[in-house]
Enzyme design. Structure first.
Site, PDB file in Angstrom:
ATOM      1  N   CYS A  50      23.045  -0.233 -21.902  1.00 24.41           N
ATOM      2  CA  CYS A  50      23.859   0.948 -21.607  1.00 24.41           C
ATOM      3  C   CYS A  50      23.539   1.489 -20.381  1.00 24.41           C
ATOM      4  O   CYS A  50      24.076   2.284 -19.566  1.00 24.41           O
ATOM      5  CB  CYS A  50      23.879   2.084 -22.676  1.00 24.41           C
ATOM      6  N   HIS A  99       7.960  -6.516 -14.366  1.00 22.69           N
ATOM      7  CA  HIS A  99       9.451  -5.767 -14.593  1.00 22.69           C
ATOM      8  C   HIS A  99       9.643  -5.825 -16.326  1.00 22.69           C
ATOM      9  O   HIS A  99      10.148  -5.035 -16.679  1.00 22.69           O
ATOM     10  CB  HIS A  99      10.506  -6.109 -13.757  1.00 22.69           C
TER      11      HIS A  99
END
Length: 579
Positions: A50, A99
């Site tokens: 999202c 990351h």
């Protein structure tokens, strides 16, 4: 080949851009297929949540890879490349690994420490495996990311640094009150039956809501979720399923509604919310901004204890030297006694207005001095400048109007929108009697959330795991070369034994076996130290060149090495599955 990630998230892009760039399930599959079909990429995986969209790929050229992945993201998201580029970030090699591991641990989430991202990473890997776009590198990367995320949650208190997006959203809806006390006895409507909606329904059930109604486009999925909630051992909530066209009616009955669907358009418009509030209370839900504006003006006049300042043409303007009709177009909120009303007047009139506003007598400097024109204006301007220097500014006689905060009415309907793009019209924020919390407001609320001490521990775990993963990948990179070298050595031994048998045809089996074993031991001892050492060196940063050196020194055939690598990948992927 090298690992590259190109993406955008709530940290790099505004919610409005994320909303427009969101990818539905079909778009994600097409993006994966097009990425591996592109020239620079051999493997691909998409991580779409999202609040992030990231494309991972194994590429052979950095700049070409960045250009290709950025273009593909723009094409499949529908946002132009020029508009999208300022919000994109790029990570390469170890930085890309760092990351993803940080994402898996919840360090990069909107709510730090939330664990739902692990399920989303698992889904991303499964999708790439189903389409056969994840090879050895991305399989290893994503499975290790899942392990690192689980380790962070089990070895640290990162869960205390934040909650899931659902929990955080409910806390925002309750305005800081205890969620269980706030939710107890309420009727809830959950729109959608996916992972996020299911989590929201389960969280509401544990919080003590009296009833949960599940609406979904596929009614069977809504029924399944309602049945799971009803049969749960840890709750006694009443749950039932309804079709999507029943949402307006159910919204009238609901106290709180959570929406998270994959719809590309709005699920709840502002008009639908207004109708539901009106159906619940009997009174329309007006825009709160209009109510507050009227109330502020009325309260300001009442508390000031005086009538509003007069407009042009009133008795209070008697003897004013200005032609008030010419300044009647001054914007609302400015008094004709203020500077805005006299802006642009000539100096003589300005001085007369100042004297009148101060309660003095208007002076006609033209008659007094007998002068007019630029000389008189210069004198008057000089006098005004001297006054401004001494006083600090030309005196302002207008009284500022007090600003009074009007309390917002208590909400009768609470809405939590966890969808991207949004399910609930943003205009609902302005409706009185409704409290809406969406992704954008959650981002604002979590921006200044304090970082727990456990976050530092997780960062150290991530750093250690990145180092270990890089070493393992570099070591694995040289393995096919080492295998090819040992295979070549075995062929040499076999050829020499065959030649020996030709020279000594009467050699018995016992002596032949002893000679063969001796030759193999000599070869193994000669190769042992170099192959162990080259693996150690290759695992260190900058060790990629040792494989090339080994191939050059022993004149190994490049195709032989490649065939070993392909065979290893094929064997590995047959036994590979989601962690």
């Amino acid at each position: 080949m090298s690992l590259l990630v190109v993406g955008l998230s709530h940290r790099s892009a505004p919610v409005s851009v994320l909303e427009r760039a969101s990818l539905n399930a079909g778009a994600q599959l097409k993006l994966l297929q097009d990425t591996v079909a592109a020239e620079p990429a051999a493997e691909a995986a998409v991580l779409a949540t999202c609040n992030r969209i990231e494309l991972y790929a194994d590429v052979d050229k950095f700049h070409a890879g960045v250009a290709e992945l950025s273009t593909l993201l723009a094409q499949h998201s529908g946002v132009g490349l020029e508009e999208l580029t300022p919000y994109l970030y790029v990570h390469y090699e170890d930085r890309a690994v760092h990351h993803l591991f940080s994402v898996a641990c919840g360090l990069d989430s909107m709510v730090v420490g939330e664990g739902q991202i692990l399920g989303q990473i698992k889904d991303s890997l499964a999708r790439a495996q189903d389409l056969h776009t994840a090879g050895r590198l991305l399989n290893d990367l994503f499975q290790q990311a899942l392990r690192v995320g689980k380790r962070a949650h089990s070895e640290t208190g990162i869960d205390r640094a934040g909650q899931s997006l659902v929990t955080f959203g409910l806390e925002q809806l309750s305005a800081g009150a205890d969620v269980q006390q706030w939710a107890r006895g309420k009727r809830a409507l959950v729109i959608g039956a996916g992972s996020m909606s299911s989590l929201a329904a389960a969280t509401l059930a544990r919080a003590g809501v009296a009833e949960i109604v599940v609406a979904n486009r596929t009614f069977e999925r809504a029924e399944r979720l309602a049945r799971i909630l009803s049969e749960g051992d840890d709750t006694d909530v009443l749950a039932r399923a309804v079709p999507m066209d029943s949402v307006p009616g159910e919204l009238t009955r609901a106290d709180v509604a959570v929406s998270c669907t994959g719809a590309t358009g709005l699920v709840l418009t502002a008009d639908a919310v207004v109708a539901s509030v009106q159906g619940r209370t009997g009174a329309p839900a007006v825009e709160d901004a209009a109510v507050a504006d009227t109330a502020v003006r009325e309260t300001a006049v009442r508390e000031a204890g005086e009538t509003p300042l007069p407009g042009a043409g009133s008795a209070a303007d008697e003897n004013c030297p200005l032609d008030l009709s010419s300044v009647s177009s001054v914007p609302s909120g400015f008094s004709v006694m203020g500077e805005a009303a006299v802006a642009g007047m000539d100096a003589a009139t300005l001085e007369q207005h100042g004297a009148w506003a101060a309660g003095g007598t208007a002076v006609d400097r033209t008659r007094e001095t007998g002068r007019s024109g630029p000389e008189a204006d210069a004198e008057l301007i000089g006098a005004l400048a001297a006054t401004a220097t001494r006083v600090g500014r030309i005196p302002e006689r207008r009284r500022p109007e007090p600003v009074v905060e009007v309390p917002r009415p208590e909400p009768v309907l609470f809405l939590l929108d966890l969808a991207m793009p949004r399910d609930v019209d943003a205009a609902v924020h302005r409706l009185a009697g409704v409290r809406l919390v969406d992704i954008e407001s959650l981002a604002d609320a979590s921006a200044d959330a304090p970082m727990a001490a456990d976050v530092d521990m997780v960062r150290r775990i991530v750093a250690d795991e990145v180092t270990a993963f890089g070493a393992a990948q570099r070591a694995a990179h040289i393995t096919p070369t080492v295998v090819a070298l040992r295979s070549m050595a075995a062929d040499v031994v076999a050829g020499e034994i065959a030649r020996l048998e030709g020279r000594l045809p009467g050699l018995d089996d016992k002596h032949r076996a002893e000679i063969t074993q001796t030759v193999k031991r000599v070869v193994d001892k000669l190769l042992h130290a170099p192959t162990v050492r080259v693996k150690q060196l290759a695992a260190e940063p900058g060790g990629a060149g040792y494989a090339d050196a080994l191939r050059t020194l022993f004149d190994l055939d490049q195709e032989t090495v490649a065939s070993v690598s392909r065979a290893e990948n094929s064997t590995t992927e047959k036994n590979r599955g989601p962690a």
